[in-house]
Design a protein around this motif. Structure first.
Motif, mmCIF file in Angstrom:
data_model
loop_
_atom_site.group_PDB
_atom_site.id
_atom_site.type_symbol
_atom_site.label_atom_id
_atom_site.label_comp_id
_atom_site.label_asym_id
_atom_site.label_seq_id
_atom_site.Cartn_x
_atom_site.Cartn_y
_atom_site.Cartn_z
ATOM 1 N N GLY A 169 0.564 -1.090 0.154
ATOM 2 C CA GLY A 169 0.215 0.392 0.138
ATOM 3 C C GLY A 169 0.488 1.250 0.157
ATOM 4 N N PRO A 170 0.172 2.079 0.147
ATOM 5 C CA PRO A 170 1.100 3.447 -0.548
ATOM 6 C C PRO A 170 1.827 3.949 1.212
ATOM 7 C CG PRO A 170 -1.523 3.767 -0.801
ATOM 8 C CD PRO A 170 -1.075 2.419 0.008
ATOM 9 N N ASP A 171 1.493 3.553 2.465
ATOM 10 C CA ASP A 171 2.250 3.976 3.527
ATOM 11 C C ASP A 171 3.708 3.147 3.444
ATOM 12 O OD1 ASP A 171 0.941 6.296 3.692
ATOM 13 O OD2 ASP A 171 -0.335 5.074 4.991
ATOM 14 N N ALA B 233 6.533 0.863 -16.750
ATOM 15 C CA ALA B 233 5.477 0.938 -16.142
ATOM 16 C C ALA B 233 4.580 2.141 -15.103
ATOM 17 C CB ALA B 233 5.600 -0.421 -14.798
ATOM 18 N N ALA B 234 5.589 2.407 -15.129
ATOM 19 C CA ALA B 234 5.085 3.439 -13.371
ATOM 20 C C ALA B 234 4.103 4.682 -14.503
ATOM 21 C CB ALA B 234 6.447 4.513 -13.107
ATOM 22 N N PRO B 235 3.929 4.938 -15.461
ATOM 23 C CA PRO B 235 2.629 5.380 -16.018
ATOM 24 C C PRO B 235 1.556 4.814 -16.267
ATOM 25 C CG PRO B 235 4.532 5.695 -18.340
ATOM 26 C CD PRO B 235 5.137 5.046 -17.109
ATOM 27 N N ASN B 236 1.115 3.542 -16.364
ATOM 28 C CA ASN B 236 0.190 2.572 -15.738
ATOM 29 C C ASN B 236 -0.293 2.560 -14.179
ATOM 30 O OD1 ASN B 236 -0.092 2.745 -18.653
ATOM 31 N ND2 ASN B 236 1.147 1.255 -19.179
ATOM 32 N N ALA B 237 0.379 2.551 -13.499
ATOM 33 C CA ALA B 237 0.382 2.602 -12.023
ATOM 34 C C ALA B 237 -0.478 3.405 -11.373
ATOM 35 C CB ALA B 237 2.176 2.324 -11.500
ATOM 36 N N PRO B 238 -0.793 2.315 -10.336
ATOM 37 C CA PRO B 238 -2.292 3.640 -9.644
ATOM 38 C C PRO B 238 -1.330 4.864 -8.946
ATOM 39 C CG PRO B 238 -2.279 1.831 -8.413
ATOM 40 C CD PRO B 238 -1.071 1.733 -9.877
ATOM 41 N N GLY B 239 -2.029 5.995 -8.928
ATOM 42 C CA GLY B 239 -1.670 7.598 -8.786
ATOM 43 C C GLY B 239 -0.474 7.712 -7.390
#
Length: 75
Positions: free
Chosen positions: A31-33, A57-63
């Protein structure tokens, strides 16, 4: 820390079978944290080819994951 392996749908797989793909799945799980905390440790394990995969892959990843993947891609 324990790692739980789970099945993933093809749409969330990035470079399956590679270290970069495994890292993306681990970041999703953390997760984000957790991803932000683990980024420095993960960056030390990546080779140039894996960094290129993560950069693509970064552009297609979740924000929330994009900054982490970009940071990993740079090293």
């Amino acid at each position: 820390r324990a790692v739980t392996l789970r099945h993933a749908s093809p749409k969330v797989l990035v470079a399956p079978g590679s270290k970069a793909g495994t890292i993306v799945q681990a970041l999703r799980y953390l997760g984000p944290d957790g991803a932000a905390q683990a980024a420095d440790r993960l960056a030390r394990t990546l080779g140039d080819a894996d960094r290129r995969v993560l950069k693509r892959a970064a552009p297609n990843a979740p924000g929330w994951m994009r900054p982490v993947l970009s940071r990993l891609a740079v090293g």
